[in-house]
Design a protein around this motif. Structure first.
Motif, PDB file in Angstrom:
ATOM      1  N   LYS A  37       0.852  -1.197   0.000  1.00  0.00           N
ATOM      2  CA  LYS A  37       0.000   0.000   0.000  1.00  0.00           C
ATOM      3  C   LYS A  37       0.892   1.253   0.000  1.00  0.00           C
ATOM      4  CE  LYS A  37      -3.981   2.234   2.023  1.00  0.00           C
ATOM      5  NZ  LYS A  37      -3.407   3.566   2.043  1.00  0.00           N
ATOM      6  N   ALA A  38       1.972   1.196   0.792  1.00  0.00           N
ATOM      7  CA  ALA A  38       2.884   2.349   0.843  1.00  0.00           C
ATOM      8  C   ALA A  38       3.503   2.606  -0.538  1.00  0.00           C
ATOM      9  CB  ALA A  38       3.967   2.097   1.898  1.00  0.00           C
ATOM     10  N   ILE A  39       3.787   1.527  -1.262  1.00  0.00           N
ATOM     11  CA  ILE A  39       4.353   1.686  -2.619  1.00  0.00           C
ATOM     12  C   ILE A  39       3.298   2.336  -3.524  1.00  0.00           C
ATOM     13  CG2 ILE A  39       5.168   0.440  -4.682  1.00  0.00           C
ATOM     14  CD1 ILE A  39       6.402  -1.644  -2.757  1.00  0.00           C
ATOM     15  N   LYS A  40       2.067   1.823  -3.433  1.00  0.00           N
ATOM     16  CA  LYS A  40       0.979   2.346  -4.271  1.00  0.00           C
ATOM     17  C   LYS A  40       0.720   3.822  -3.962  1.00  0.00           C
ATOM     18  CE  LYS A  40      -3.750   1.033  -5.127  1.00  0.00           C
ATOM     19  NZ  LYS A  40      -4.805   0.220  -4.519  1.00  0.00           N
ATOM     20  N   ASP A  41       0.807   4.185  -2.677  1.00  0.00           N
ATOM     21  CA  ASP A  41       0.550   5.571  -2.279  1.00  0.00           C
ATOM     22  C   ASP A  41       1.755   6.483  -2.536  1.00  0.00           C
ATOM     23  OD1 ASP A  41      -1.887   4.650  -1.474  1.00  0.00           O
ATOM     24  OD2 ASP A  41      -1.463   4.692   0.686  1.00  0.00           O
ATOM     25  N   GLY A  42       2.884   5.890  -2.918  1.00  0.00           N
ATOM     26  CA  GLY A  42       4.077   6.695  -3.220  1.00  0.00           C
ATOM     27  C   GLY A  42       4.694   7.363  -1.997  1.00  0.00           C
ATOM     28  N   THR A  43       4.549   6.755  -0.813  1.00  0.00           N
ATOM     29  CA  THR A  43       5.133   7.356   0.401  1.00  0.00           C
ATOM     30  C   THR A  43       6.635   7.081   0.449  1.00  0.00           C
ATOM     31  OG1 THR A  43       4.851   5.372   1.717  1.00  0.00           O
ATOM     32  CG2 THR A  43       2.983   6.892   1.679  1.00  0.00           C
ATOM     33  N   GLU A  44       7.304   7.737   1.426  1.00  0.00           N
ATOM     34  CA  GLU A  44       8.747   7.533   1.579  1.00  0.00           C
ATOM     35  C   GLU A  44       9.038   6.062   1.907  1.00  0.00           C
ATOM     36  OE1 GLU A  44      10.496  10.437   4.225  1.00  0.00           O
ATOM     37  OE2 GLU A  44      12.314   9.180   4.289  1.00  0.00           O
ATOM     38  N   LEU A  45       8.202   5.483   2.813  1.00  0.00           N
ATOM     39  CA  LEU A  45       8.358   4.065   3.153  1.00  0.00           C
ATOM     40  C   LEU A  45       8.237   3.214   1.888  1.00  0.00           C
ATOM     41  CD1 LEU A  45       8.361   1.585   5.122  1.00  0.00           C
ATOM     42  CD2 LEU A  45       5.871   1.848   5.262  1.00  0.00           C
ATOM     43  N   GLY A  46       7.249   3.526   1.071  1.00  0.00           N
ATOM     44  CA  GLY A  46       7.016   2.772  -0.165  1.00  0.00           C
ATOM     45  C   GLY A  46       8.211   2.852  -1.101  1.00  0.00           C
ATOM     46  N   ARG A  47       8.771   4.053  -1.231  1.00  0.00           N
ATOM     47  CA  ARG A  47       9.922   4.215  -2.145  1.00  0.00           C
ATOM     48  C   ARG A  47      11.115   3.391  -1.659  1.00  0.00           C
ATOM     49  NH1 ARG A  47       7.770   9.325  -2.551  1.00  0.00           N
ATOM     50  NH2 ARG A  47       9.096  10.212  -0.937  1.00  0.00           N
ATOM     51  N   THR A  48      11.335   3.360  -0.343  1.00  0.00           N
ATOM     52  CA  THR A  48      12.461   2.568   0.195  1.00  0.00           C
ATOM     53  C   THR A  48      12.165   1.075   0.043  1.00  0.00           C
ATOM     54  OG1 THR A  48      12.756   4.279   1.844  1.00  0.00           O
ATOM     55  CG2 THR A  48      13.929   2.226   2.239  1.00  0.00           C
ATOM     56  N   ALA A  49      10.928   0.677   0.385  1.00  0.00           N
ATOM     57  CA  ALA A  49      10.591  -0.751   0.401  1.00  0.00           C
ATOM     58  C   ALA A  49      10.632  -1.369  -0.998  1.00  0.00           C
ATOM     59  CB  ALA A  49       9.192  -0.943   1.006  1.00  0.00           C
ATOM     60  N   GLU A  50      10.262  -0.582  -1.999  1.00  0.00           N
ATOM     61  CA  GLU A  50      10.065  -1.131  -3.341  1.00  0.00           C
ATOM     62  C   GLU A  50      11.286  -1.876  -3.868  1.00  0.00           C
ATOM     63  OE1 GLU A  50       8.747   1.781  -6.170  1.00  0.00           O
ATOM     64  OE2 GLU A  50       7.733   0.219  -7.365  1.00  0.00           O
ATOM     65  N   LYS A  51      12.467  -1.274  -3.683  1.00  0.00           N
ATOM     66  CA  LYS A  51      13.637  -1.928  -4.284  1.00  0.00           C
ATOM     67  C   LYS A  51      13.958  -3.258  -3.588  1.00  0.00           C
ATOM     68  CE  LYS A  51      17.617   0.545  -2.231  1.00  0.00           C
ATOM     69  NZ  LYS A  51      17.075   1.040  -0.980  1.00  0.00           N
ATOM     70  N   TYR A  52      13.758  -3.326  -2.286  1.00  0.00           N
ATOM     71  CA  TYR A  52      14.013  -4.590  -1.568  1.00  0.00           C
ATOM     72  C   TYR A  52      12.995  -5.650  -2.016  1.00  0.00           C
ATOM     73  CZ  TYR A  52      17.004  -1.946   1.605  1.00  0.00           C
ATOM     74  OH  TYR A  52      18.002  -1.165   2.126  1.00  0.00           O
ATOM     75  N   ILE A  53      11.726  -5.250  -2.063  1.00  0.00           N
ATOM     76  CA  ILE A  53      10.662  -6.198  -2.411  1.00  0.00           C
ATOM     77  C   ILE A  53      10.883  -6.752  -3.821  1.00  0.00           C
ATOM     78  CG2 ILE A  53       8.171  -6.406  -2.879  1.00  0.00           C
ATOM     79  CD1 ILE A  53       7.647  -4.595  -0.514  1.00  0.00           C
ATOM     80  N   ASN A  54      11.204  -5.865  -4.743  1.00  0.00           N
ATOM     81  CA  ASN A  54      11.393  -6.325  -6.127  1.00  0.00           C
ATOM     82  C   ASN A  54      12.614  -7.217  -6.293  1.00  0.00           C
ATOM     83  OD1 ASN A  54       9.074  -5.109  -6.888  1.00  0.00           O
ATOM     84  ND2 ASN A  54      10.060  -3.264  -7.686  1.00  0.00           N
ATOM     85  N   GLU A  55      13.542  -7.140  -5.329  1.00  0.00           N
ATOM     86  CA  GLU A  55      14.705  -8.042  -5.397  1.00  0.00           C
ATOM     87  C   GLU A  55      14.490  -9.304  -4.573  1.00  0.00           C
ATOM     88  OE1 GLU A  55      18.241  -5.939  -4.262  1.00  0.00           O
ATOM     89  OE2 GLU A  55      18.014  -4.498  -5.913  1.00  0.00           O
ATOM     90  N   GLY A  56      13.339  -9.428  -3.939  1.00  0.00           N
ATOM     91  CA  GLY A  56      13.054 -10.613  -3.119  1.00  0.00           C
ATOM     92  C   GLY A  56      13.793 -10.583  -1.794  1.00  0.00           C
ATOM     93  N   LYS A  57      14.230  -9.368  -1.384  1.00  0.00           N
ATOM     94  CA  LYS A  57      14.968  -9.249  -0.108  1.00  0.00           C
ATOM     95  C   LYS A  57      14.100  -8.601   0.951  1.00  0.00           C
ATOM     96  CE  LYS A  57      19.385  -9.417  -2.250  1.00  0.00           C
ATOM     97  NZ  LYS A  57      20.257  -8.614  -3.070  1.00  0.00           N
ATOM     98  N   LEU A  58      14.530  -8.690   2.193  1.00  0.00           N
ATOM     99  CA  LEU A  58      13.752  -8.099   3.289  1.00  0.00           C
ATOM    100  C   LEU A  58      14.115  -6.635   3.457  1.00  0.00           C
ATOM    101  CD1 LEU A  58      13.989 -10.906   6.001  1.00  0.00           C
ATOM    102  CD2 LEU A  58      12.175 -10.500   4.323  1.00  0.00           C
ATOM    103  N   GLU A 125      -3.608 -11.247  -7.296  1.00  0.00           N
ATOM    104  CA  GLU A 125      -3.950 -10.422  -6.143  1.00  0.00           C
ATOM    105  C   GLU A 125      -4.842  -9.274  -6.587  1.00  0.00           C
ATOM    106  OE1 GLU A 125      -1.233  -8.923  -2.573  1.00  0.00           O
ATOM    107  OE2 GLU A 125      -1.086  -7.645  -4.331  1.00  0.00           O
ATOM    108  N   CYS A 126      -5.822  -8.928  -5.741  1.00  0.00           N
ATOM    109  CA  CYS A 126      -6.678  -7.790  -6.079  1.00  0.00           C
ATOM    110  C   CYS A 126      -5.877  -6.505  -5.910  1.00  0.00           C
ATOM    111  CB  CYS A 126      -7.915  -7.772  -5.174  1.00  0.00           C
ATOM    112  SG  CYS A 126      -8.894  -6.279  -5.466  1.00  0.00           S
ATOM    113  N   ARG A 127      -5.866  -5.675  -6.939  1.00  0.00           N
ATOM    114  CA  ARG A 127      -5.099  -4.420  -6.892  1.00  0.00           C
ATOM    115  C   ARG A 127      -5.725  -3.425  -5.918  1.00  0.00           C
ATOM    116  NH1 ARG A 127      -1.017  -6.117  -9.964  1.00  0.00           N
ATOM    117  NH2 ARG A 127      -1.441  -6.559 -12.147  1.00  0.00           N
ATOM    118  N   SER A 128      -7.010  -3.650  -5.558  1.00  0.00           N
ATOM    119  CA  SER A 128      -7.652  -2.696  -4.643  1.00  0.00           C
ATOM    120  C   SER A 128      -7.611  -3.166  -3.192  1.00  0.00           C
ATOM    121  CB  SER A 128      -9.115  -2.475  -5.031  1.00  0.00           C
ATOM    122  OG  SER A 128      -9.191  -2.008  -6.340  1.00  0.00           O
ATOM    123  N   CYS A 129      -8.107  -4.411  -2.919  1.00  0.00           N
ATOM    124  CA  CYS A 129      -8.226  -4.801  -1.508  1.00  0.00           C
ATOM    125  C   CYS A 129      -7.188  -5.837  -1.078  1.00  0.00           C
ATOM    126  CB  CYS A 129      -9.639  -5.303  -1.199  1.00  0.00           C
ATOM    127  SG  CYS A 129      -9.993  -6.943  -1.869  1.00  0.00           S
ATOM    128  N   GLY A 130      -6.395  -6.360  -2.011  1.00  0.00           N
ATOM    129  CA  GLY A 130      -5.301  -7.263  -1.631  1.00  0.00           C
ATOM    130  C   GLY A 130      -5.697  -8.730  -1.454  1.00  0.00           C
TER     131      GLY A 130
END
Ligand code: AMP
Length: 210
Positions: A37-58, A125-130
């Motif tokens: 959700k943070a990635i979808k909302d474009g928050t700072e947390l989302g921006r940081t998390a995105e690269k780890y998630i896309n690499e399969g890392k924590l 996965e549902c893009r709206s409710c997950g």
């Protein structure tokens, strides 16, 4: 009931969490859903998390712990909760043990890697409710449409085969040691994942209520 669900990605953790949440009337806290959700909302947390998630890392422990500290303050946690995706490292588990939050049970759902690879290739996965679906094991009533909210269904970016391999490696190296950690604390229950959702649910309830 304050419950931790431990399982490899794609083992059915999210689906079983939904069923348990309805049964016990307590919320599921899914760290993956919070981060997506943070990635979808474009928050700072989302921006940081995105690269780890896309690499399969924590994502880093300190960041995850800050997110959870905030989440646990929410009123809906008062009567219990199901943790889906947290803790995922020994450092996170130790931080949780050191906090005032008392965990009642930890359920490990066991599924072998080959089954996981097959399952994730059909996950939607549902893009709206997950809410999660599967092309074979849990198809939506109308293809491409969420039964619950009518949202659009799609595959998760991190369900790509290369990322799945890395996510499994991450799970075995960083999360699996928690099974022993919680066994030693006497909190561990184990359920063997089955091919059908209802059958897994049956063994999950048996393990929790034994
Ligand atoms: P999940 O939906 O639980 O598979 O989580 C998706 C991704 O979010 C994971 O592959 C991690 O990159 C990240 N993530 C979720 N929970 C955590 C956590 N407790 N600690 C660190 N990263 C996490």
């Amino acid at each position: 009931m304050r419950l931790i669900l431990l399982a490899a990605p794609g083992a059915g953790k999210g689906t079983q969490a939904e069923i348990l949440s309805e049964h016990y009337g307590i919320p599921t806290i899914s760290t993956g859903a919070i981060l997506r959700k943070a990635i979808k909302d474009g928050t700072e947390l989302g921006r940081t998390a995105e690269k780890y998630i896309n690499e399969g890392k924590l994502i880093p422990d300190d960041l995850m712990l800050k997110v959870m500290d905030e989440r646990f303050k929410n009123d809906d946690c008062k009567n219990g909760f199901i943790l889906d995706g947290f803790p995922r490292t020994l450092a996170q588990a130790e931080a949780l043990s050191a906090s005032p939050i008392e965990i009642d049970k930890v359920l490990s759902i066991e599924v072998d890697d080959q089954t996981i690879i097959e399952r994730l290739s059909g996950r939607l996965e549902c893009r709206s409710c997950g809410t999660t679906y599967h092309t074979e094991h849990r198809p939506p009533k109308t293809p491409g449409v969420c039964d619950k909210c009518g949202g659009e269904l799609g595959a998760r970016d991190d369900d790509k085969p290369e990322t799945v391999k890395q996510r499994l490696k991450t799970y075995h190296e960083q999360t699996e040691p928690l099974i022993e950690y919680y066994r030693e604390k006497g909190l561990l229950r184990v359920a063997k994942g089955q091919s059908e959702i209802e059958e897994t649910s049956k063994v999950v309830f048996e393990a929790l209520e034994a």
